[in-house]
Write a protein that holds these residues in place. Structure first.
Motif: not given
Length: 793
Positions: A317-345
């Protein structure tokens, strides 16, 4: 400065003034005075005088004499640290350092002033004066033709008051320099008390402070808060040795130094990481026709390993206001073996359009080797178009929360506040154990009961029901892990604690690395906790078996299913044949719905009509109830999903190579040694406690070590052309920019936002008179912020 009229406190010595009468005939064409108020020289010299103890001197003593209506202040200082005529120095820099130390003790700053050279360019006089010397002068603005124009008026001040205190140097024997003239009197008061901390000579953002500021910025702690932290560590603002403006200026210098090379620097960093990790670090980027960066994607070894194990379902899900160029930041997220968020890329995009999303998902597939079975996003049409065309085998699921959040504005406030209506609608929408037929029956019953056939929004949602209703994802394994993009939104919120809207790309990625360190530290802590055996709630052998297999968080979920199987399910029927045993269980938690379970005799293979295992990866309460009736003490190995086990990642080839250091990036050994030295120093202070003798021993040892280091550093030639920010961002090349910085983007959330009818109605809500404060406001006497009136008022 000593003048033709000998002022009190001045030292008699020959003077060189900028008058033609004192020039010899062969020097009649000496050029005019060359101005040299260079802060860079002062900054360069400050690195050579780090032996200064900023706050270790007593208050300066001085004498005051009034002449011609002007008060002259002459400081008193011990002879060994006071300049005098014919004093020799090896270089001008040495003389500057000596005079600056004298000024520091006495309470004033010094600076370079003018220098004189002959026709051959040989220097024959150099002035070093008090920082209050010279006249302020009014700055003027000129146009391209040199004409003075009216400029903006700023409220500014100047400390220059034509102070004559100075030393004048001339070349001496053997290539050195000597003091020709020394004027000691000042026409202004000297700094004393807290004012001494604002002297330039007492202010220095040392290398240790620079490292601290940069490290704080990685955790989204600004320069102002970093200065406050240093103050707490040193004891007072006077002991810091630098002002908050110095800290802010250094942070600004880092950004300015990066400048137009921002894109080049981040790409150079990625190239270096890829080289160090033997190509296991993956990155890619894209530019527009003018060469501006428009897309950036990256993933590392650990992210690829996590994706290989936990890629059942991916959310972004894109998010905003993360850098001076207003580029959207998109982390690819899943669920790990502890039921927590894990970032793939992760990725940065300049625009949320089809072209950029097409590049993004193709790059993700190239980096990871395959597309995920299921992906969940918001209702962005550009994302949907790209996914439908380029990830054909991937099931695209829409976020239920984004859809249901629009319900009040689409069906009206009266119906949305009807708890019975909302409950019936949610029982049809959110129930993941229903079949498609059951869902359609419940949906149609709600629509008919409340006469919503003409509601266009609900009709549109029903037409795309296969994109967001759980019943239509029962054929996707592990699809029950995510219903909404809440995982992505949680991940975005996590990363935003480390980012600032004014970050450059280099600073953004540095903060991203810090955030990933925190995420992976949490995973390591969860791994450690999962090695422990939790206390059992019951004496059931199958619960003990589960505690040895699953991670702690998953075990708690499995244990709830085991307990619910005993407490909230009841067997209504049982039969058996030569191949299996068949059960029917009534589930009290699901409105006494009946579920059928079969257990195969040969290998204890269990199958339930609710398909819970297929959606979640561990057995349901109905299956555990059937296993209990069959006296089976352990979970069948077939139903132990590797992704939920304690050693889900241990055997992964990528991480195994990381442990021997063959593919992992090298840690900054210098930073590690510096941290170790700081830790050992604090350990020594802890061991010394309040013992004065031990503390004196530590101080004397540090003084000896500092003297040795200063002696070595003075023998090394310093590269004055190197900017102090280059230590943290790398040297800035002089050649042309290869990849231009991104343009300022305008994406969702930029500019004015169209308010919903609900927001407008809240703003237009009538005001009423509060009986407590007697004002027309939007609160009453109970919620009034003013003190409540007493009965006697």
């Amino acid at each position: 400065m000593a003048s033709q009229h000998e002022e009190p406190g001045s030292v008699s010595a020959p003077h060189i003034e900028s008058s033609d009468s004192e020039r010899s005939d062969h020097e009649s064409d000496v050029p005019d005075i060359v101005s040299s108020d260079s802060d860079d020289e002062i900054e360069h010299l400050s690195t050579q005088s780090s032996n200064v103890e900023f706050n270790s001197v007593e208050e300066p003593e001085m004498t005051c004499v009034e002449a011609h209506g002007i008060k002259y202040y002459t400081p008193k200082c011990e002879f060994s640290k006071t300049p005098y005529a014919n004093q020799q120095f090896a270089t001008i820099e040495d003389a500057y350092v000596f005079y600056r130390e004298y000024g520091r003790i006495c309470g004033f700053d010094v600076r370079y002033s003018s220098k004189k050279s002959n026709r051959r360019g040989k220097l024959y006089a150099r002035h070093i004066i008090c920082s209050h010397g010279g006249n302020p002068g009014k700055k003027t603005l000129t146009d391209s033709e040199g004409n003075v124009v009216e400029g903006p008026c700023r409220r500014t001040t100047s400390k220059r008051c034509d102070c004559k205190a100075q030393i004048i140097l001339k070349p001496g024997g053997k290539g050195g320099f000597v003091i020709m003239s020394f004027a000691a009197e000042h026409n202004h008061t000297l700094a004393s008390g807290p004012a001494r901390m604002f002297l330039r000579c007492n202010r220095k953002v040392s290398l240790a402070y620079q490292n601290f500021i940069v490290d704080c910025s990685r955790a989204n702690i600004g320069a102002t808060r970093a200065h406050s932290l240093v103050k707490e560590m040193t004891g007072s603002y006077e002991d810091v040795g630098a002002t908050v403006s110095d800290f802010k200026n250094f942070a600004r210098d880092v950004k300015v130094r990066i400048g137009e090379h921002d894109s080049d620097k981040i790409l150079d960093k990625f190239r270096m990481k890829r080289k160090k990790t033997r190509n296991s670090f993956f990155y890619d980027y894209k530019v527009d026709k003018n060469g501006h960066l428009t897309g950036l994607f990256w993933t590392d070894t650990v992210g690829q390993a996590n994706y290989d194990v936990f890629s059942d379902i991916v959310s972004f899900d894109p998010t905003f206001r993360t850098n001076k160029y207003h580029m959207v930041f998109i982390p690819f997220t899943g669920v790990d073996n502890h039921w927590k968020n894990v970032t793939f890329a992760a990725a940065l995009l300049a625009k949320e359009n089809y072209k950029n999303f097409k590049w993004l998902i193709l790059t993700f597939k190239k980096a990871m080797g395959r597309a995920p079975p299921c992906v969940i996003t918001d209702q962005c049409k550009a994302i949907k178009k790209a996914l439908d065309k380029w990830w054909v085998s991937t099931k695209h699921r829409l976020c239920m929360w984004h859809i249901m959040n629009k319900l009040p504005s689409k069906v009206g406030p009266k119906l949305s506040s009807d708890k019975t209506f909302v409950s019936k609608l949610k029982s049809a929408v959110y129930a993941d154990h229903l079949s498609t037929t059951d869902f359609e029956e419940r949906w149609r019953a709600v629509i008919d009961e409340y006469k919503l056939d003409t509601n266009a929004w609900l009709s549109e949602l029903y037409d795309i029901r296969d994109q967001w209703i759980p019943a239509y994802f029962n054929d996707i394994e592990m699809a029950g892990l995510l219903r909404t993009t809440s995982r992505s939104e949680s991940s975005n919120s996590f990363f935003q604690h480390y980012h600032d809207s004014g970050d450059t790309l280099v600073e953004f990625y540095s903060s991203f690395e810090s955030a990933m360190d925190k995420q992976r530290l949490r995973t390591a802590e969860d791994d450690r906790r999962s090695e422990q055996i939790p206390l059992a709630d019951s004496l059931m052998s199958i619960e003990l078996d589960a505690s040895k297999i699953y991670t702690l968080e998953i075990f708690y979920l499995v244990r709830e299913e085991i307990k619910s199987g005993c407490l909230y399910t009841s067997m209504t029927d049982m039969s058996r044949d030569d191949d299996a045993r068949y059960f029917k269980f009534k589930d009290e938690l699901l409105n006494n719905q009946i579920f059928e379970v079969s257990v195969r005799n040969s290998d204890d293979y269990v199958e339930c009509s609710c398909k819970f295992y297929f959606r979640r990866g561990y057995l349901c309460r109905h299956a555990f109830a059937a296993l209990h009736h069959c006296s089976i003490k352990k979970i069948p190995q077939t139903f132990v999903k590797p992704r939920w086990t304690k050693n889900a990642l241990i055997q992964h080839s990528f991480l195994a190579s990381c442990k021997d250091g063959s593919q992992c990036p090298n840690h900054d050994s210098t930073k590690l040694k510096r941290a170790r030295a700081l830790f050992d120093f604090h350990t020594c202070l802890t061991l010394a406690g309040d013992d004065d003798e031990k503390l004196d021993s530590i101080v004397s040892g540090l003084d000896m070590l500092k003297s040795e280091l200063l002696e070595e550093s003075s023998q090394k030639s310093l590269n004055t052309s190197q900017h102090r920010a280059d230590r943290f961002v790398g040297p800035i090349p002089d050649n042309e920019v290869r990849v231009l910085n991104p343009n300022i983007s305008r994406n969702k959330g930029c500019g004015s936002r169209i308010k919903s009818s609900r927001e407008l109605s809240m703003e237009q809500r009538k005001k009423r008179k509060c009986s407590n404060c007697n004002q027309l406001v939007r609160h009453n006497a109970r919620t009034c912020p003013m003190p409540k009136k007493s009965d006697h008022d």
